[in-house]
Design a protein around this motif. Structure first.
Motif, mmCIF file in Angstrom:
data_model
loop_
_atom_site.group_PDB
_atom_site.id
_atom_site.type_symbol
_atom_site.label_atom_id
_atom_site.label_comp_id
_atom_site.label_asym_id
_atom_site.label_seq_id
_atom_site.Cartn_x
_atom_site.Cartn_y
_atom_site.Cartn_z
ATOM 1 N N MET A 241 0.818 -1.217 0.000
ATOM 2 C CA MET A 241 0.000 0.000 0.000
ATOM 3 C C MET A 241 0.848 1.261 0.000
ATOM 4 O O MET A 241 1.950 1.292 0.549
ATOM 5 N N THR A 242 0.295 2.298 -0.615
ATOM 6 C CA THR A 242 0.921 3.617 -0.618
ATOM 7 C C THR A 242 0.063 4.590 0.196
ATOM 8 O O THR A 242 -1.140 4.391 0.338
ATOM 9 N N HIS A 243 0.703 5.630 0.677
ATOM 10 C CA HIS A 243 -0.021 6.694 1.377
ATOM 11 C C HIS A 243 -0.922 7.438 0.396
ATOM 12 O O HIS A 243 -2.061 7.769 0.704
ATOM 13 N N GLY A 244 -0.394 7.709 -0.802
ATOM 14 C CA GLY A 244 -1.191 8.359 -1.845
ATOM 15 C C GLY A 244 -1.026 9.854 -1.942
ATOM 16 O O GLY A 244 -1.340 10.453 -2.977
ATOM 17 N N GLU A 245 -0.507 10.483 -0.874
ATOM 18 C CA GLU A 245 -0.305 11.943 -0.900
ATOM 19 C C GLU A 245 0.761 12.328 0.130
ATOM 20 O O GLU A 245 0.564 13.222 0.946
ATOM 21 N N ASN B 43 1.480 16.922 4.816
ATOM 22 C CA ASN B 43 0.917 15.801 5.578
ATOM 23 C C ASN B 43 1.925 15.135 6.500
ATOM 24 O O ASN B 43 1.667 14.061 7.043
ATOM 25 N N ILE B 44 3.080 15.775 6.661
ATOM 26 C CA ILE B 44 4.132 15.279 7.561
ATOM 27 C C ILE B 44 4.309 16.326 8.656
ATOM 28 O O ILE B 44 4.689 17.468 8.375
ATOM 29 N N ALA C 216 4.804 12.687 12.733
ATOM 30 C CA ALA C 216 3.451 12.134 12.577
ATOM 31 C C ALA C 216 3.071 12.247 11.103
ATOM 32 O O ALA C 216 3.455 13.203 10.423
ATOM 33 N N VAL C 217 2.325 11.269 10.616
ATOM 34 C CA VAL C 217 1.870 11.276 9.221
ATOM 35 C C VAL C 217 0.343 11.332 9.211
ATOM 36 O O VAL C 217 -0.317 10.579 9.930
#
Length: 337
Positions: free
Chosen positions: A200-204, A209-210, A227-228
């Motif tokens: 799986m990928t995070h996608g963005e 988002n970090i 944190a993600v």
């Protein structure tokens, strides 16, 4: 507190002491810590899988993600009177990753590798597969030619159209080269294996988002905890997609500095070693002139009677950055157009 915020937050088992705006969302100080209320337009069918992913990462010791808070009724989503849907998520005291600080960028790259090591698991709820890159690029190339045909047909041509047509052949060479390199690579196999093995990928995965978390390490020479957030676009796909996306975003801001890019690849590979196929994937992704295609696509679907100066600037930036990227591809991937 706005009335709609009050109506939505009343659907949760929390006590709210204050709220404030934050990038299209509402930060809430509560008896359960800092939470974030965010309107979402994502399909309801994806939310259970998203929640399951958060729970799985938590169970593996990766606890700094924006897990979903359930309503009093045990639902993932709350609803306002106008029918809009909201997620309430755990949040963190911190700031976005600073794209000007190489140490934070390298830390975030290593953190992505840690996530990828964990994000290889079949979930009870089906996870959407990512698009096939070959099909995507062939479609993009057809769209680029369609935009060129349209521009050739109009008269008189404006500044944007003239600039686009003037650089088209040069930029299309990059698009065509990406397709050729893709066809000669092992992409079909690794794409199929990634889907079948639920990688799986995070996608963005970008600096927005970090979050670099506040704490004593801010005042000592220690790595920041990370944190993600915002996994809503996660999917089954080749995991190097996330690395490509983050690397490209950073490189565009840093003028495609070879040393920084190389250090980012090394930071990732130190935790999750990059294979020959991963490097092939990154090379193909970077060859494709994505910003040029996006600019053309945006133009085609806009009001062409008036082209803003910003659109002309975006086209100019896309062309300039492709030239900057050329040296990066030569030195890191030994690719010459």
């Amino acid at each position: 507190m706005q009335e709609y915020e009050l109506n939505v937050l009343e659907q949760y088992n929390i006590e709210v002491s204050g709220t404030r705006k934050a990038r299209g969302a509402v930060l809430c100080d509560t008896d359960q810590g800092l939470l974030l209320l965010k309107e979402v337009k994502v399909s309801e069918k994806r939310i259970p899988a998203l929640s399951e992913l958060h729970e799985y990462l938590q169970s593996q010791g990766y606890i700094r993600t924006d897990r979903i808070i359930l309503t009093k009724e045990g639902e993932y989503l709350s609803r306002a009177e106008d029918g809009s849907q909201y997620l309430l998520k755990a949040w963190f005291q911190g700031r976005e990753c600073d794209i000007k600080k190489p140490a934070e960028l390298l830390g975030a790259t290593g953190n992505l590798a840690k996530l990828h090591v964990l994000m290889c698991r079949e979930l009870a709820h089906n996870v959407t597969p990512g698009a096939h890159m070959g099909e995507e690029y062939l479609r993009h190339n057809r769209e680029l030619k369609k935009v060129r045909r349209f521009m050739r047909s109009i008269s008189p041509k404006g500044e944007f159209e003239a600039a686009f047509l003037d650089c088209f052949e040069q930029m299309y060479q990059w698009a065509d080269a990406a397709v050729r390199e893709l066809e000669a690579s092992e992409y079909d196999r690794i794409y199929r294996e990634s889907i079948e093995n639920c990688r799986m990928t995070h996608g963005e995965y970008n600096y927005h988002n970090i979050l670099m978390l506040q704490g004593d390490h801010f005042y000592r020479k220690e790595p920041c905890q990370i944190a993600v957030t915002n996994f809503e676009k996660f999917k089954r796909d080749v995991q190097a997609e996330d690395l490509y996306y983050f690397l490209r975003k950073v490189m565009e801001k840093h003028g495609w500095k070879v040393r920084l890019g190389d250090n980012m690849l090394n930071a990732y590979s130190a935790i999750r070693p990059l294979t020959k196929e991963d490097m092939e994937y990154l090379k193909v992704r970077l060859i494709y002139p994505e910003k040029f295609w996006k600019t053309a696509n945006s133009y085609y679907h806009s009001n062409k009677a008036w082209i803003s100066a910003k659109s002309i600037e975006k086209l100019s930036v896309a062309i300039r950055q492709t030239e900057e990227k050329k040296r990066f591809l030569e030195e890191i991937f030994s690719f010459h157009l």
